[in-house]
Each structure stands twice: as structure tokens, then as C-alpha cells.
Design an enzyme around this catalytic site. Structure first.
Site, PDB file in Angstrom:
ATOM      1  N   ASP A 176      -4.814   3.333  -2.195  1.00 16.99           N
ATOM      2  CA  ASP A 176      -5.726   3.562  -1.191  1.00 16.99           C
ATOM      3  C   ASP A 176      -6.453   4.963  -1.331  1.00 16.99           C
ATOM      4  O   ASP A 176      -6.000   6.029  -1.268  1.00 16.99           O
ATOM      5  CB  ASP A 176      -5.345   3.247   0.291  1.00 16.99           C
ATOM      6  CG  ASP A 176      -5.319   2.033   0.720  1.00 16.99           C
ATOM      7  OD1 ASP A 176      -6.085   1.209   0.579  1.00 16.99           O
ATOM      8  OD2 ASP A 176      -4.245   1.507   1.172  1.00 16.99           O
ATOM      9  N   HIS A 181      -1.172  -1.344  -4.367  1.00 14.77           N
ATOM     10  CA  HIS A 181      -2.596  -1.125  -3.463  1.00 14.77           C
ATOM     11  C   HIS A 181      -2.320   0.437  -3.196  1.00 14.77           C
ATOM     12  O   HIS A 181      -1.546   0.885  -2.981  1.00 14.77           O
ATOM     13  CB  HIS A 181      -2.404  -2.000  -2.295  1.00 14.77           C
ATOM     14  CG  HIS A 181      -3.648  -1.771  -1.663  1.00 14.77           C
ATOM     15  ND1 HIS A 181      -4.560  -2.747  -1.952  1.00 14.77           N
ATOM     16  CD2 HIS A 181      -4.066  -0.881  -0.524  1.00 14.77           C
ATOM     17  CE1 HIS A 181      -5.799  -2.621  -1.193  1.00 14.77           C
ATOM     18  NE2 HIS A 181      -5.502  -1.451  -0.517  1.00 14.77           N
ATOM     19  N   GLY A 196      -9.207   3.564   6.770  1.00 15.62           N
ATOM     20  CA  GLY A 196      -8.975   4.998   7.149  1.00 15.62           C
ATOM     21  C   GLY A 196      -7.543   5.280   7.156  1.00 15.62           C
ATOM     22  O   GLY A 196      -7.086   6.527   6.692  1.00 15.62           O
ATOM     23  N   PHE A 197      -6.944   4.381   7.951  1.00 18.50           N
ATOM     24  CA  PHE A 197      -5.783   4.846   8.360  1.00 18.50           C
ATOM     25  C   PHE A 197      -4.523   3.613   8.494  1.00 18.50           C
ATOM     26  O   PHE A 197      -5.061   2.435   8.528  1.00 18.50           O
ATOM     27  CB  PHE A 197      -5.460   5.486   9.633  1.00 18.50           C
ATOM     28  CG  PHE A 197      -6.235   6.623   9.977  1.00 18.50           C
ATOM     29  CD1 PHE A 197      -5.655   7.810   9.490  1.00 18.50           C
ATOM     30  CD2 PHE A 197      -7.541   6.526  10.408  1.00 18.50           C
ATOM     31  CE1 PHE A 197      -6.621   9.044   9.644  1.00 18.50           C
ATOM     32  CE2 PHE A 197      -8.397   7.761  10.391  1.00 18.50           C
ATOM     33  CZ  PHE A 197      -7.968   8.780   9.961  1.00 18.50           C
ATOM     34  N   GLY A 198      -3.466   3.684   8.037  1.00 12.53           N
ATOM     35  CA  GLY A 198      -2.356   2.855   8.096  1.00 12.53           C
ATOM     36  C   GLY A 198      -1.928   2.578   9.623  1.00 12.53           C
ATOM     37  O   GLY A 198      -2.262   3.203  10.436  1.00 12.53           O
ATOM     38  N   GLY A 199      -1.008   1.416   9.689  1.00 12.58           N
ATOM     39  CA  GLY A 199      -0.449   1.484  11.156  1.00 12.58           C
ATOM     40  C   GLY A 199      -1.319   0.895  12.195  1.00 12.58           C
ATOM     41  O   GLY A 199      -1.223   0.993  13.320  1.00 12.58           O
ATOM     42  N   MET A 203     -12.464   3.604  -1.020  1.00  6.70           N
ATOM     43  CA  MET A 203     -13.278   3.764   0.041  1.00  6.70           C
ATOM     44  C   MET A 203     -13.725   5.018  -0.277  1.00  6.70           C
ATOM     45  O   MET A 203     -13.612   6.120   0.607  1.00  6.70           O
ATOM     46  CB  MET A 203     -12.272   3.825   1.365  1.00  6.70           C
ATOM     47  CG  MET A 203     -11.507   2.532   1.515  1.00  6.70           C
ATOM     48  SD  MET A 203      -9.939   2.641   2.628  1.00  6.70           S
ATOM     49  CE  MET A 203      -8.753   2.749   1.346  1.00  6.70           C
ATOM     50  N   HIS A 262      -8.255   0.476  -4.206  1.00  9.40           N
ATOM     51  CA  HIS A 262      -9.176   0.273  -3.245  1.00  9.40           C
ATOM     52  C   HIS A 262     -10.017   1.429  -3.062  1.00  9.40           C
ATOM     53  O   HIS A 262      -9.336   2.238  -2.504  1.00  9.40           O
ATOM     54  CB  HIS A 262      -8.403  -0.422  -2.039  1.00  9.40           C
ATOM     55  CG  HIS A 262      -9.262  -0.449  -0.785  1.00  9.40           C
ATOM     56  ND1 HIS A 262      -8.851  -0.614   0.768  1.00  9.40           N
ATOM     57  CD2 HIS A 262     -10.634  -0.557  -0.684  1.00  9.40           C
ATOM     58  CE1 HIS A 262      -9.440  -0.774   1.446  1.00  9.40           C
ATOM     59  NE2 HIS A 262     -10.595  -0.820   0.792  1.00  9.40           N
ATOM     60  N   MET A 280     -11.111  -6.576   5.148  1.00 11.14           N
ATOM     61  CA  MET A 280     -10.471  -5.629   5.819  1.00 11.14           C
ATOM     62  C   MET A 280     -10.133  -6.248   7.335  1.00 11.14           C
ATOM     63  O   MET A 280     -11.203  -6.596   8.058  1.00 11.14           O
ATOM     64  CB  MET A 280     -11.364  -4.229   6.120  1.00 11.14           C
ATOM     65  CG  MET A 280     -11.546  -3.545   4.814  1.00 11.14           C
ATOM     66  SD  MET A 280     -10.198  -3.070   3.950  1.00 11.14           S
ATOM     67  CE  MET A 280      -9.078  -2.084   5.173  1.00 11.14           C
ATOM     68  N   MET A 334      -9.441   7.443  -0.514  1.00 14.37           N
ATOM     69  CA  MET A 334     -10.187   7.823   0.716  1.00 14.37           C
ATOM     70  C   MET A 334     -10.970   9.123   0.382  1.00 14.37           C
ATOM     71  O   MET A 334     -10.151  10.073  -0.230  1.00 14.37           O
ATOM     72  CB  MET A 334      -9.658   7.706   1.839  1.00 14.37           C
ATOM     73  CG  MET A 334      -8.598   6.697   2.174  1.00 14.37           C
ATOM     74  SD  MET A 334      -7.989   6.614   3.791  1.00 14.37           S
ATOM     75  CE  MET A 334      -6.800   5.098   3.890  1.00 14.37           C
ATOM     76  N   GLY A 370       1.171  -2.025   4.079  1.00 13.78           N
ATOM     77  CA  GLY A 370       1.704  -0.519   4.031  1.00 13.78           C
ATOM     78  C   GLY A 370       3.116  -0.480   5.068  1.00 13.78           C
ATOM     79  O   GLY A 370       4.136  -0.370   4.549  1.00 13.78           O
ATOM     80  N   ASP A 375      -6.173  -6.793   4.179  1.00 11.83           N
ATOM     81  CA  ASP A 375      -5.592  -5.461   4.269  1.00 11.83           C
ATOM     82  C   ASP A 375      -5.905  -4.817   5.687  1.00 11.83           C
ATOM     83  O   ASP A 375      -7.017  -4.761   6.103  1.00 11.83           O
ATOM     84  CB  ASP A 375      -6.567  -4.671   3.103  1.00 11.83           C
ATOM     85  CG  ASP A 375      -6.101  -3.141   3.022  1.00 11.83           C
ATOM     86  OD1 ASP A 375      -5.002  -2.849   3.684  1.00 11.83           O
ATOM     87  OD2 ASP A 375      -6.776  -2.331   2.352  1.00 11.83           O
ATOM     88  N   GLY A 376      -4.832  -4.734   6.180  1.00  8.47           N
ATOM     89  CA  GLY A 376      -4.622  -3.930   7.607  1.00  8.47           C
ATOM     90  C   GLY A 376      -4.066  -4.662   8.509  1.00  8.47           C
ATOM     91  O   GLY A 376      -4.255  -5.874   9.096  1.00  8.47           O
ATOM     92  N   GLY A 377      -2.892  -4.279   9.006  1.00  4.16           N
ATOM     93  CA  GLY A 377      -2.235  -4.739  10.064  1.00  4.16           C
ATOM     94  C   GLY A 377      -1.569  -5.743   9.968  1.00  4.16           C
ATOM     95  O   GLY A 377      -1.281  -6.828  10.549  1.00  4.16           O
ATOM     96  N   SER A 421       0.747  -1.193   0.020  1.00  8.12           N
ATOM     97  CA  SER A 421      -0.215   0.151  -0.089  1.00  8.12           C
ATOM     98  C   SER A 421       0.960   1.303   0.160  1.00  8.12           C
ATOM     99  O   SER A 421       1.478   1.458   0.815  1.00  8.12           O
ATOM    100  CB  SER A 421      -0.997   0.037   1.365  1.00  8.12           C
ATOM    101  OG  SER A 421      -1.412   1.176   1.332  1.00  8.12           O
TER     102      SER A 421
HETATM  103  C1  DX5 Z   1      -6.535   1.320   5.543  1.00  8.29           C
HETATM  104  C2  DX5 Z   1      -6.142   0.848   4.137  1.00  8.29           C
HETATM  105  C3  DX5 Z   1      -4.694  -0.190   4.069  1.00  8.29           C
HETATM  106  C4  DX5 Z   1      -3.528   0.582   4.924  1.00  8.29           C
HETATM  107  C5  DX5 Z   1      -2.917  -0.783   5.297  1.00  8.29           C
HETATM  108  O1  DX5 Z   1      -7.759   2.003   5.283  1.00  8.29           O
HETATM  109  O2  DX5 Z   1      -7.042   0.369   3.116  1.00  8.29           O
HETATM  110  O3  DX5 Z   1      -4.532  -0.338   2.926  1.00  8.29           O
HETATM  111  O4  DX5 Z   1      -2.908   1.253   4.254  1.00  8.29           O
HETATM  112  O5  DX5 Z   1      -1.724  -0.415   5.951  1.00  8.29           O
HETATM  113  P1  DX5 Z   1      -1.139  -1.096   7.234  1.00  8.29           P
HETATM  114  O6  DX5 Z   1      -0.239  -2.281   6.372  1.00  8.29           O
HETATM  115  O7  DX5 Z   1      -0.149  -0.004   7.856  1.00  8.29           O
HETATM  116  O8  DX5 Z   1      -1.932  -1.607   8.069  1.00  8.29           O
HETATM  117 ZN    ZN Z   2      -6.589  -0.758   1.323  1.00  5.92          ZN
END
Ligand code: DX5
Ligand code: ZN
Length: 219
Positions: A36, A34, A143-146, A69, A67, A138, A38, A198, A176-178, A9
């Protein structure tokens, strides 16, 4: 053994040099990119839209795994297709008619994905599993990475894998996520084919993209 694909991502990339980072991802063994998108409405954050995707298109031949959103999503599908998306994934909550949105994406000769939030059940997509190319699970609230991986979604992956096998369907399961070096293994074991990452890809091992992608691919 099945082939694991990594879709890094770019949410965790350096936005002042996205083109360079995308090139580095390709050189480091990424299978797709990927992206994202938003809208500050469907999710509480804003990122990029079609003009940026279009300008990034020339930096790589890898597929753009977009992706969306955004809500409403249907009327923007063509713009993302024209900008260079190869896979277009949307959330079922963001369209009035899921089938029409699937058909629109297919009519543009793009691959189609449906994304399920942590609290969205498989039933939201079940009637369409024979028409789509992938399901994006998901494992955080988008909404956010990390963010931290939500373990409860593992059961959803196992159930989807089971439906796929019993019905002889071909859709891929993407998560996707974490995703880190531990949660990747849990997800892969449950039936995932494509890992989005990401933070882990860009930040672990002092940002050694090649090492991080290679490590994520290990089952
Ligand atoms: C969250 C995004 C993800 C995100 C993943 O809304 O859809 O793609 O960037 O980031 P990490 O790998 O940091 O969880
Ligand atoms: Zn994503």
C-alpha cells in the site's frame, strides 16, 4: 472450484522488519504481496515509496501487488516499475488520462489494475475492462488498515462478475479492506478472485500467518 488467491497487505506488518515478514508470508502460502503506497494527499496517510520496495524485492519471488494511492500517479509509474512492482494498480481519479496510464504500465511489461473506491462507480473503469488485468474493489475508504467492511460494495462485485461473464473478459476481481473470516466468504461468493488482508492475516490466531491464510482461502 475456482482458485482463491491471497495478497497480504504489509501495512499490518512490523515496519522495522518488513523483509522478514515478507519471507514469512511466502513460507505461509501467500500468493502475492500487497504493498500500500500512500501519499498523504490522495489519502490521509503516508507509507512507503520506491526505495523501500526496491530494498524488499530481494526477500521474495512472489509478485509485488502495488496499490498506488497517490495523486498524480502517472509520472511515478516508472519509478514503481523499476523498484520491482509486478502488478501496478491506480485509482482513476488520480490520473488525467486513464488509457495513457494503462498503456504506460503495459509498456513496462507490468500487470495493470484499476481501483474503485466505495463511492466510485464501475462506469469509471468500464471502457477499459478489456485492457486491464484486475479491478481492485475498495471495501473501505483507503488510508488505513483495520477498518470495517462496507457491505454495499458486494453489489458492485456481482455486477462486475456479471459484466465479465457476459463479455467473456478475463480481468480478476480483487477486494481490499475489512476482509476477515466472514467477509472473505461474502466477497468470494460475489465473484472475488483475490483477497487482500492486512489485519486478519497478521493479527488473528496470535499472528499465525499460515493458519490465517489457509482459513481465508476457504470458500
Ligand atoms: C487501505 C489499504 C488496505 C489495508 C487493508 O487503504 O488499501 O490494503 O491495508 O487492511 P485490512 O485488511 O486491515 O482492512
Ligand atoms: Zn490496498
Amino acid at each position: 472450484m475456482k482458485k482463491v488467491q491471497i495478497s497480504p497487505s504489509i501495512l499490518s506488518a512490523d515496519f522495522s522488519k518488513l523483509g522478514d515478514d515478507i519471507k514469512r508470508l511466502e513460507e505461509s502460502g501467500a500468493d502475492m504481496i500487497h504493498v500500500d503506497v500512500m501519499d498523504g494527499h490522495f489519502v490521509p496517510n503516508l507509507t512507503i515509496g520506491p526505495p523501500v520496495i526496491k530494498s524488499l524485492r530481494k526477500y521474495t519471488k512472489l509478485p509485488f501487488d502495488v496499490h498506488l494511492m497517490i495523486d498524480p500517479v502517472h509520472k511515478y509509474i516508472k519509478a514503481y516499475s523499476d523498484a520491482g512492482a509486478d502488478i501496478i494498480t491506480f485509482h482513476p481519479e488520480a490520473t488525467e488520462n486513464i488509457l495513457e496510464t494503462i498503456n504506460l504500465i503495459k509498456s513496462l511489461n507490468k500487470k495493470v489494475g484499476i481501483s474503485l473506491n466505495p463511492d466510485t462507480e464501475i462506469s469509471a473503469a468500464e471502457a477499459h475492462l478489456d485492457k486491464i488485468d484486475l479491478i481492485l474493489i475498495m471495501s473501505v475508504y483507503p488510508g488505513f488498515g483495520g477498518q470495517k467492511f462496507i457491505g454495499e460494495v458486494v453489489k458492485k462485485i456481482e455486477d462486475l462478475d456479471q459484466i465479465r461473464n457476459s463479455k467473456g473478459l478475463n480481468f480478476k476481481i480483487e477486494i481490499d479492506g475489512g476482509i476477515n473470516f466472514e467477509t472473505s466468504k461474502i466477497a468470494l461468493k460475489a465473484g472475488v478472485d483475490i483477497l487482500v488482508s492486512g489485519t486478519t492475516v497478521f493479527k488473528e490466531n496470535n499472528g499465525d500467518l499460515e493458519k490465517n491464510i489457509k482459513t481465508l482461502k476457504q470458500i
